[in-house]
Design an enzyme around this catalytic site. Structure first.
Site, short mmCIF file in Angstrom:
data_model
loop_
_atom_site.label_atom_id
_atom_site.label_comp_id
_atom_site.label_asym_id
_atom_site.label_seq_id
_atom_site.Cartn_x
_atom_site.Cartn_y
_atom_site.Cartn_z
N ILE A 1 1.14 -1.12 -0.15
CA ILE A 1 0.11 -0.41 0.69
C ILE A 1 0.84 1.14 -0.14
O ILE A 1 1.98 1.21 0.88
CB ILE A 1 -0.78 0.11 1.52
CG1 ILE A 1 -1.94 1.10 0.94
CG2 ILE A 1 -0.23 -0.06 2.54
CD1 ILE A 1 -3.00 0.78 1.90
N CYS A 2 0.37 2.30 -0.85
CA CYS A 2 0.90 3.56 -0.46
C CYS A 2 0.30 4.73 -0.38
O CYS A 2 -1.11 4.59 0.21
CB CYS A 2 1.77 3.77 -1.70
SG CYS A 2 0.78 4.07 -3.32
N ARG A 3 0.65 5.17 -0.77
CA ARG A 3 -0.80 6.93 -1.17
C ARG A 3 -2.24 6.58 -1.63
O ARG A 3 -3.38 6.73 -1.30
CB ARG A 3 -0.67 7.81 -1.49
CG ARG A 3 -1.65 9.43 -1.00
CD ARG A 3 -0.68 11.04 -1.10
NE ARG A 3 -1.56 11.98 -1.71
CZ ARG A 3 -2.35 11.92 -2.86
NH1 ARG A 3 -2.10 11.03 -3.74
NH2 ARG A 3 -3.28 12.76 -2.45
#
Length: 98
Positions: free
Chosen positions: A62-64
């Protein structure tokens, strides 16, 4: 590449499913909060730290917004890891933060 939404990830965590979440955002981004069970490994640190990951496990990345995590997923897949991208990233996460 396998993909899920942040809502699907939240459901997996809430039902007690064993999930290995890797948050690839930068330090200043995770300072605003991250998923409680997540491990923080910045995107730029993945090549030197991927030896900490087990090729027999599945990792949810996951990232932004889902873009950097997609790149990390492609990189890890090319090196034999089982990964799944959170396509809407932390922007889609409405669960608990730490």
């Amino acid at each position: 590449m396998k993909e899920i939404t942040a809502a699907q990830l939240k459901q997996m965590i809430q039902t007690g499913e064993r999930v290995h979440v890797i948050d690839v955002r930068e330090d200043e981004e995770v300072a605003f909060g991250m998923i409680p069970s997540a491990t923080h490994i910045k995107m730029g640190d993945i090549p030197e730290r991927m030896n900490e990951l087990d090729k027999n496990e599945t990792y949810v990345i996951i990232c932004r917004s889902g873009v950097r995590s997609e790149h990390v997923c492609r990189y890890l897949e090319a090196h034999g890891y089982d990964v799944c991208n959170v396509i809407d990233g932390m922007l889609g996460w409405d669960g608990e933060l730490e």
